[in-house]
Design an enzyme around this catalytic site. Structure first.
Site, mmCIF file in Angstrom:
data_model
loop_
_atom_site.group_PDB
_atom_site.id
_atom_site.type_symbol
_atom_site.label_atom_id
_atom_site.label_comp_id
_atom_site.label_asym_id
_atom_site.label_seq_id
_atom_site.Cartn_x
_atom_site.Cartn_y
_atom_site.Cartn_z
ATOM 1 N N GLU A 128 31.250 39.588 41.359
ATOM 2 C CA GLU A 128 32.028 40.926 41.040
ATOM 3 C C GLU A 128 32.040 41.224 42.307
ATOM 4 O O GLU A 128 33.862 42.015 41.970
ATOM 5 C CB GLU A 128 31.003 41.329 40.010
ATOM 6 C CG GLU A 128 31.593 42.670 39.437
ATOM 7 C CD GLU A 128 32.868 42.181 38.407
ATOM 8 O OE1 GLU A 128 32.613 42.329 37.390
ATOM 9 O OE2 GLU A 128 33.916 43.130 39.096
ATOM 10 N N VAL A 131 35.716 41.357 44.462
ATOM 11 C CA VAL A 131 37.397 41.763 44.862
ATOM 12 C C VAL A 131 37.063 43.098 43.476
ATOM 13 O O VAL A 131 36.259 43.651 43.062
ATOM 14 C CB VAL A 131 37.779 41.241 43.678
ATOM 15 C CG1 VAL A 131 39.762 41.610 43.063
ATOM 16 C CG2 VAL A 131 37.930 39.317 43.599
ATOM 17 N N GLY A 186 36.973 55.076 58.449
ATOM 18 C CA GLY A 186 35.730 54.775 58.551
ATOM 19 C C GLY A 186 37.432 53.815 57.042
ATOM 20 O O GLY A 186 36.347 52.634 56.462
ATOM 21 N N LYS A 204 41.665 38.413 47.271
ATOM 22 C CA LYS A 204 42.084 38.857 46.107
ATOM 23 C C LYS A 204 42.408 38.934 45.224
ATOM 24 O O LYS A 204 42.318 38.636 44.264
ATOM 25 C CB LYS A 204 41.445 40.425 46.515
ATOM 26 C CG LYS A 204 40.627 41.177 47.284
ATOM 27 C CD LYS A 204 40.544 42.276 47.731
ATOM 28 C CE LYS A 204 39.763 43.444 48.328
ATOM 29 N NZ LYS A 204 39.867 44.757 48.564
#
Ligand SMILES: NC(=O)c1ccc[n+]([C@@H]2O[C@H](COP(=O)([O-])OP(=O)(O)OC[C@H]3O[C@@H](n4cnc5c(N)ncnc54)[C@H](OP(=O)(O)O)[C@@H]3O)[C@@H](O)[C@H]2O)c1
Length: 427
Positions: A128, A131, A186, A204
């Site tokens: 899970e 992506v 970040g 993805k």
């Protein structure tokens, strides 16, 4: 006695997983049906300080030792990259230990080998977190929509580029300044290439297309363009035209073929994806019967991503106790991957042109010669600054590219400054 988890990697995601399993111990054990404990942790550098409350003797720099430990029941791989992650996962599955991974790079290149190994052993390989970080995407697609025929997925699956494009559009930052800011916050790595050039989104997109269309799609199948060429002018003209520029991952199926692509595109300002700002992600799934479903949330970050990892962990533990595996990992239907030049889209084209009579007629003729029909055109600036901003009706990519090629060699066209796809229902 509970279930003992071997955690491979204790960086952004791994440390958040360890904290979540500890902080939410009661919920996790109720939902998994037994106590879940992080019993061993593999890292590269044993002397690094870590924000996790685990005894020092659970740490090792030998990840294979963790996988082979007979007391370890389930393996969580959050090291990332291809090797040693691939060998570690294969070894764990070979020992019939369920695996949870967040590794998009590995799944989008060698996923089939891993899923087939999981299927052969009859154990879970859950992913899970690979992506959409904290957004539940894999389970809704595989389970919630299991009875549906998905025709298209369109989403924003990279937070860094969405942050950059949002800052360019809303605060007039340059691409370079917006990237620097994303790095300082970040969101972006020191080397932002994987995000900016669309590699992360392509990985993805491949995983999403694989699930949605039950077929093998690898990152190399995904047509990819990043956002490095997007200018402040494109963003400005998009706004004037009622659009927003987004880096989109699009997967669709037509007549059994699949097309998967990642590229910047203009979307109408009133489209749900246009409202996805900053580092947020969202995917719109279109099904034949359900219509549109949008899944929205935080697509990255340790804590959001850990929720997906721990969700998978709970499912894996539950299944392990029941002696079952969740569902067939993937069924691979043979489908042709459509090359980009077979797609159809509307296009935005920005031309720098000579400012004199007859120019528009020459340009219009080039469009007509290539069966690309112009929907709107207007001139910005005069003299040296003259530009034509054009939107086409829906046209074939092949014809459009041939038209752009012809425009480049046309005398009054000084340059083709931009070409962007427009993802909209023609209005
Ligand atoms: N960060 C996110 O927002 C995010 C979101 C979704 C998915 N993911 C995926 O999650 C995975 C992990 O990402 P991350 O951001 O947590 O990475 P990270 O912060 O770089 O952490 C990687 C961890 O793996 C350890 N490691 C690296 N090589 C190793 C080796 N050979 N043996 C043992 N341990 C090793 C590192 O050890 P040291 O700490 O000692 O260096 C570190 O603890 C990746 O697949 C990534 O794509 C991340």
């Amino acid at each position: 006695m509970g279930i003992r988890v071997g955690l491979l990697g204790c960086g952004h995601v791994g440390s958040a997983v360890a904290r979540m399993v500890r902080d939410h111990a009661e919920e996790v054990s109720i939902r998994a049906g037994t106590k879940v404990e992080i019993a061993r942790v593999a890292v590269r550098n044993l002397s690094k300080e870590r924000d996790v409350d685990l005894p020092p003797d659970v740490f090792t720099h030998e990840p294979h030792e963790v996988v082979r430990d007979p007391d370890i029941d389930v393996v969580v791989e959050v090291i990332g990259g291809i090797e040693p992650a691939r060998s570690l996962i294969l070894e764990a599955l070979g020992q019939r230990k369920p695996v949870v991974t967040a590794n998009k790079e590995l799944l989008s290149t060698l996923g089939r080998e891993l899923f087939e190994a999981a299927e052969k052993e009859g154990v879970d390989l859950l992913y899970e977190a690979s992506v959409g970080g904290g957004i539940p995407l894999v389970r809704p697609l595989k389970q919630g929509l299991a009875g549906e025929r998905i025709v298209k997925l369109m989403g924003i699956v990279n937070g860094t580029t969405n942050y950059v494009l949002t800052r360019m559009a809303e605060d007039a930052l340059s691409l370079q300044d917006a990237v620097a800011e994303a790095q300082a916050l970040g969101y972006a790595e020191r080397d932002p290439t994987a995000d900016i050039e669309g590699f992360d989104a392509a990985a993805k997109a491949a995983i999403l297309a694989m699930i949605a269309f039950d077929t093998q799609v690898v990152a190399g199948d995904v047509y990819r363009e990043g956002i490095a060429g997007i200018s402040a002018q494109d963003i400005q003209y998009a706004k004037q035209l009622g659009y927003v520029v987004k880096l989109l991952a699009i997967a669709e199926t037509q007549d059994g073929d699949v097309s998967v692509r990642v590229h910047p595109a203009m979307v109408p300002a009133d489209h749900p994806l246009a409202t996805v700002r900053h580092s947020f992600n969202a995917v719109v799934v279109e099904g034949q019967r359900v219509g549109s479903v949008m899944l929205y949330g935080r697509g990255a970050g340790g804590d959001p991503t850990a929720t997906s990892v721990v969700g998978d962990l709970v499912e894996a533990v539950h299944n392990l106790r029941e002696g079952t595996a969740s569902h067939a990992p993937v069924t691979y239907q043979p489908r042709r991957i459509k090359p980009i030049d077979e797609i159809f889209s509307q296009y935005y084209i920005l031309l720098s042109v000579d400012d004199r009579p007859g120019v528009l007629a020459a340009i219009a003729a080039a469009f007509a010669d290539h069966q690309v029909s112009i929907k709107s055109v207007w001139q910005e600036g005069h003299g040296e600054e003259a530009q034509l901003v054009m939107i086409t009706h829906r046209a074939g990519e092949r014809e459009l590219q041939a038209c752009v090629h012809a425009l480049r060699s046309l005398d009054p066209v000084r340059s083709v400054a931009s070409v962007l796809r427009v993802e909209a229902e023609e209005r």
